[in-house]
Write an enzyme that holds these catalytic residues in place. Structure first.
Site, PDB file in Angstrom:
ATOM      1  N   GLY A 214      32.614  43.758   0.195  1.00  0.00           N
ATOM      2  CA  GLY A 214      31.792  44.429   1.199  1.00  0.00           C
ATOM      3  C   GLY A 214      32.373  45.770   1.586  1.00  0.00           C
ATOM      4  O   GLY A 214      33.197  46.371   0.889  1.00  0.00           O
ATOM      5  N   ILE A 215      31.968  46.225   2.741  1.00  0.00           N
ATOM      6  CA  ILE A 215      32.291  47.571   3.181  1.00  0.00           C
ATOM      7  C   ILE A 215      33.321  47.490   4.315  1.00  0.00           C
ATOM      8  O   ILE A 215      33.383  46.499   5.020  1.00  0.00           O
ATOM      9  CB  ILE A 215      30.978  48.270   3.626  1.00  0.00           C
ATOM     10  N   GLY A 216      34.150  48.517   4.453  1.00  0.00           N
ATOM     11  CA  GLY A 216      35.139  48.524   5.537  1.00  0.00           C
ATOM     12  C   GLY A 216      36.553  48.486   4.989  1.00  0.00           C
ATOM     13  O   GLY A 216      36.788  48.679   3.788  1.00  0.00           O
ATOM     14  N   ALA A 217      37.508  48.225   5.884  1.00  0.00           N
ATOM     15  CA  ALA A 217      38.923  48.349   5.529  1.00  0.00           C
ATOM     16  C   ALA A 217      39.455  47.139   4.758  1.00  0.00           C
ATOM     17  O   ALA A 217      40.443  47.238   4.023  1.00  0.00           O
ATOM     18  CB  ALA A 217      39.738  48.536   6.803  1.00  0.00           C
ATOM     19  N   ILE A 218      38.828  45.966   4.920  1.00  0.00           N
ATOM     20  CA  ILE A 218      39.402  44.735   4.378  1.00  0.00           C
ATOM     21  C   ILE A 218      39.287  44.612   2.848  1.00  0.00           C
ATOM     22  O   ILE A 218      40.255  44.214   2.194  1.00  0.00           O
ATOM     23  CB  ILE A 218      38.755  43.489   5.060  1.00  0.00           C
ATOM     24  N   GLU A 237      27.386  44.866  -4.410  1.00  0.00           N
ATOM     25  CA  GLU A 237      26.491  45.950  -3.971  1.00  0.00           C
ATOM     26  C   GLU A 237      27.189  47.297  -4.158  1.00  0.00           C
ATOM     27  O   GLU A 237      26.631  48.238  -4.692  1.00  0.00           O
ATOM     28  CB  GLU A 237      26.138  45.756  -2.502  1.00  0.00           C
ATOM     29  N   GLY A 335      24.142  43.928   2.128  1.00  0.00           N
ATOM     30  CA  GLY A 335      23.898  42.768   1.273  1.00  0.00           C
ATOM     31  C   GLY A 335      24.668  41.535   1.714  1.00  0.00           C
ATOM     32  O   GLY A 335      24.788  40.572   0.952  1.00  0.00           O
TER      33      GLY A 335
HETATM   34  N1  COA Z   1      34.165  44.361  20.066  1.00  0.00           N
HETATM   35  C1  COA Z   1      34.423  45.658  20.331  1.00  0.00           C
HETATM   36  N2  COA Z   1      34.812  46.546  19.385  1.00  0.00           N
HETATM   37  C2  COA Z   1      34.946  46.096  18.133  1.00  0.00           C
HETATM   38  C3  COA Z   1      34.695  44.742  17.786  1.00  0.00           C
HETATM   39  C4  COA Z   1      34.299  43.869  18.818  1.00  0.00           C
HETATM   40  N3  COA Z   1      34.067  42.591  18.574  1.00  0.00           N
HETATM   41  N4  COA Z   1      34.912  44.589  16.478  1.00  0.00           N
HETATM   42  C5  COA Z   1      35.271  45.788  15.999  1.00  0.00           C
HETATM   43  N5  COA Z   1      35.302  46.686  16.998  1.00  0.00           N
HETATM   44  C6  COA Z   1      35.662  48.090  16.873  1.00  0.00           C
HETATM   45  C7  COA Z   1      36.994  48.230  16.159  1.00  0.00           C
HETATM   46  O1  COA Z   1      38.079  48.186  17.060  1.00  0.00           O
HETATM   47  C8  COA Z   1      36.860  49.566  15.486  1.00  0.00           C
HETATM   48  O2  COA Z   1      37.032  50.591  16.446  1.00  0.00           O
HETATM   49  P1  COA Z   1      38.100  51.750  16.183  1.00  0.00           P
HETATM   50  O3  COA Z   1      37.587  52.431  14.956  1.00  0.00           O
HETATM   51  O4  COA Z   1      38.012  52.558  17.434  1.00  0.00           O
HETATM   52  O5  COA Z   1      39.399  51.047  15.961  1.00  0.00           O
HETATM   53  C9  COA Z   1      35.374  49.615  15.112  1.00  0.00           C
HETATM   54  O6  COA Z   1      34.715  48.722  16.001  1.00  0.00           O
HETATM   55  C10 COA Z   1      35.114  49.209  13.668  1.00  0.00           C
HETATM   56  O7  COA Z   1      35.630  47.930  13.415  1.00  0.00           O
HETATM   57  P2  COA Z   1      36.294  47.558  12.023  1.00  0.00           P
HETATM   58  O8  COA Z   1      36.323  46.097  11.921  1.00  0.00           O
HETATM   59  O9  COA Z   1      37.559  48.283  11.822  1.00  0.00           O
HETATM   60  O10 COA Z   1      35.233  48.159  11.003  1.00  0.00           O
HETATM   61  P3  COA Z   1      35.253  48.203   9.430  1.00  0.00           P
HETATM   62  O11 COA Z   1      35.195  49.617   9.025  1.00  0.00           O
HETATM   63  O12 COA Z   1      36.334  47.350   8.812  1.00  0.00           O
HETATM   64  O13 COA Z   1      33.817  47.551   9.074  1.00  0.00           O
HETATM   65  C11 COA Z   1      32.051  46.024   9.539  1.00  0.00           C
HETATM   66  C12 COA Z   1      33.552  46.227   9.452  1.00  0.00           C
HETATM   67  C13 COA Z   1      31.806  44.596   9.921  1.00  0.00           C
HETATM   68  C14 COA Z   1      31.414  46.977  10.524  1.00  0.00           C
HETATM   69  C15 COA Z   1      31.449  46.285   8.131  1.00  0.00           C
HETATM   70  O14 COA Z   1      32.069  45.448   7.212  1.00  0.00           O
HETATM   71  C16 COA Z   1      29.943  46.039   8.105  1.00  0.00           C
HETATM   72  O15 COA Z   1      29.175  46.890   8.468  1.00  0.00           O
HETATM   73  N6  COA Z   1      29.518  44.825   7.647  1.00  0.00           N
HETATM   74  C17 COA Z   1      28.104  44.462   7.595  1.00  0.00           C
HETATM   75  C18 COA Z   1      27.474  44.809   6.276  1.00  0.00           C
HETATM   76  C19 COA Z   1      28.122  44.149   5.111  1.00  0.00           C
HETATM   77  O16 COA Z   1      28.894  43.225   5.206  1.00  0.00           O
HETATM   78  N7  COA Z   1      27.787  44.605   3.946  1.00  0.00           N
HETATM   79  C20 COA Z   1      28.364  44.015   2.762  1.00  0.00           C
HETATM   80  C21 COA Z   1      27.645  44.273   1.546  1.00  0.00           C
HETATM   81  S1  COA Z   1      27.948  45.948   1.078  1.00  0.00           S
END
Ligand code: COA
Length: 434
Positions: A214-218, A237, A335
């Site tokens: 997926g998308i993001g840091a993990i 995706e 996705g």
């Molecule tokens: N409450 C408040 N703030 C929150 C939070 C919560 N429960 N969870 C995360 N945050 C904040 C984080 O602290 C971070 O803020 P910062 O940048 O100021 O530190 C920000 O929100 C982003 O969180 P993070 O988990 O670091 O984002 P990420 O870049 O790793 O992306 C998702 C994680 C979940 C947003 C991303 O994976 C996503 O959009 N997923 C849905 C779509 C998907 O899974 N697609 C997959 C197929 S491509």
């Protein structure tokens, strides 16, 4: 007509092409690294000539000239995956988010999403007059088929990619030859917490698995933990830079894939220039439209399919919120659910949600008694399978509400376990056993 003559007749400029965009029309644009930058800049420069033009696209990488304050009131933006810039646009009410699975977007274009004009980037034509859609295949063909006017920036620096990416110059009205670097996504390097999550996910991944990331840091942290795995494949995706080393070292070779054997299959990519060079002319990487790549029944044809996605919060029932923080739209579903369902249907498949146990610098637990008020459930408790944090793995599929809560408390950050235990004991009327 010889395609070269047709090409000469259609060669255009951004200034000429935007004259074919009219008030009240809907323009479907390419997104991420394949956003059509020249047309965006030209529209932004001449925004006062336009009223009520709706611009549809998926995610935005970096800035988008049409988001500039001077464009307010002239363009409205509609997106179904928000990023830093488009979040601001939505918050200022210059645009809006619409919820939809990414895989459904091609079918919606022309039916639910009007498409008067399609504006995309592609490569210059090959010897037969075909251009490759390059790093973003997703909904481009659907929009090009549906639109009355098709404007294509043929960028010499767009990688020529294979799969189902070819569009012919006969399908285009304006062809704008150009050469500019694609926008890049530079992910922060993974820290200790991400590496621990990566190792936990890796423990669920057997040799010969096919991965979606997926998308993001993990996701890249998970890939970094796969250096001792063999014969991995990719059906995802999107991908970012994390796969390059694993392909070069042979850990990813697709040799045991049961669909598109030997090929990395994606619908779009975002990463650094190194990634774009890696896919350029590379027959081992195939780009297909998103309604194919993200179709759960297609995904399920991959034996040992493992989906790895991230989320923002999970409640004690296993309801996963991945796209909103409370009522605030943060990203989109992409996705995620399609890959979770596809992996769950696949032989020996597993669907993993991987997340840090806390957010906001450790001030907030992502495992909560209840989702934040207003949060949208992205992955329902009926679909959820594995949840991984830096503290371990909870397998929720087939588990009762009480067992799910126990397993989730177990992988929560220790600082937040007391409040989760308090809710557990109130809800299940029994003492929590460590
Ligand atoms: N409450 C408040 N703030 C929150 C939070 C919560 N429960 N969870 C995360 N945050 C904040 C984080 O602290 C971070 O803020 P910062 O940048 O100021 O530190 C920000 O929100 C982003 O969180 P993070 O988990 O670091 O984002 P990420 O870049 O790793 O992306 C998702 C994680 C979940 C947003 C991303 O994976 C996503 O959009 N997923 C849905 C779509 C998907 O899974 N697609 C997959 C197929 S491509």
């Amino acid at each position: 007509m010889n395609w070269k003559e047709e090409y000469k007749r259609k060669v255009s400029t951004p200034a000429r092409a935007i004259k074919d965009i009219h008030d009240g029309q809907c323009v479907v644009m390419g997104h991420a690294a394949a956003a059509p930058r020249l047309i965006q800049e030209e529209l932004s420069k001449h925004c006062e000539d336009y009223n009520d033009v709706l611009i549809f696209h998926m995610t935005t990488l970096g800035d988008n000239p049409c988001y500039k304050p001077r464009c307010f009131g002239h363009f409205r933006h509609v997106s179904n995956f928000l990023s830093a810039n488009s979040r601001d646009v939505v918050e200022r009410r210059e645009g809006d988010f619409f919820p939809a699975y990414f895989k459904d977007v091609p079918a919606m274009i022309g039916r639910d999403i009007p498409c008067d004009v399609a504006v995309f980037q592609a490569t210059p034509p090959n010897e037969e007059g075909y251009c490759s859609l390059g790093v973003s295949c997703d909904y481009a063909k659907a929009a090009i088929r549906a639109a009355k006017t098709v404007i294509i920036e043929t960028n010499e620096l767009m990688p020529f990619t294979y799969g189902d990416t070819l569009v012919h110059i006969s399908q285009m009205d304006h062809i704008i030859p150009c050469a500019y670097h694609l926008q890049e996504l530079l992910l922060p390097s993974a820290g200790e917490v991400e590496m621990a999550i990566g190792r936990n996910c890796a423990s669920l991944i057997a040799d010969g698995s096919t991965l979606q990331l997926g998308i993001g840091a993990i996701p890249d942290a998970v890939l970094a933990a796969l250096g001792d795995k063999n014969d991995l494949g990719i059906h995802s995706e999107m991908i970012s830079n994390g796969i390059i080393d694993l392909v070069k070292r042979g850990n990813i070779n697709g040799s045991r894939k049961t669909l598109h054997k030997g090929k990395v299959v994606v619908t779009f990519i975002m990463g650094s220039r190194e990634l774009y060079e890696f896919v350029d002319g590379n027959h081992d990487v195939e780009f297909h439209p998103v309604d194919y790549v993200n179709n759960p029944l297609v995904i399920a044809k991959n034996d040992r399919m493992i989906s790895i996605n991230s989320c923002l919060e999970v409640d004690l029932q296993g309801q996963v919120a991945s796209e909103t923080i409370g009522i605030r739209q943060y990203s989109g579903i992409g996705g995620q659910v399609d890959f979770i369902r596809g992996a769950s249907l696949a032989r020996e498949g597993k669907a993993i949600i991987a997340m840090r146990s806390t957010a906001a610098g450790g001030k907030i637990s992502r495992i909560k008694p209840f989702l934040t008020a207003g949060a949208a459930v992205s992955t329902s408790r009926n679909d959820v399978d594995y949840i991984a944090t830096e503290y371990g793995i909870a397998r929720l599929k087939g588990r009762t509400l009480q067992h799910r809560a126990e397993d989730l408390i177990h992988i929560a950050h220790p600082d937040f376990r007391p409040e989760l235990i308090e809710e557990y004991e109130r809800r299940f009327k029994c003492k929590y056993q460590e």
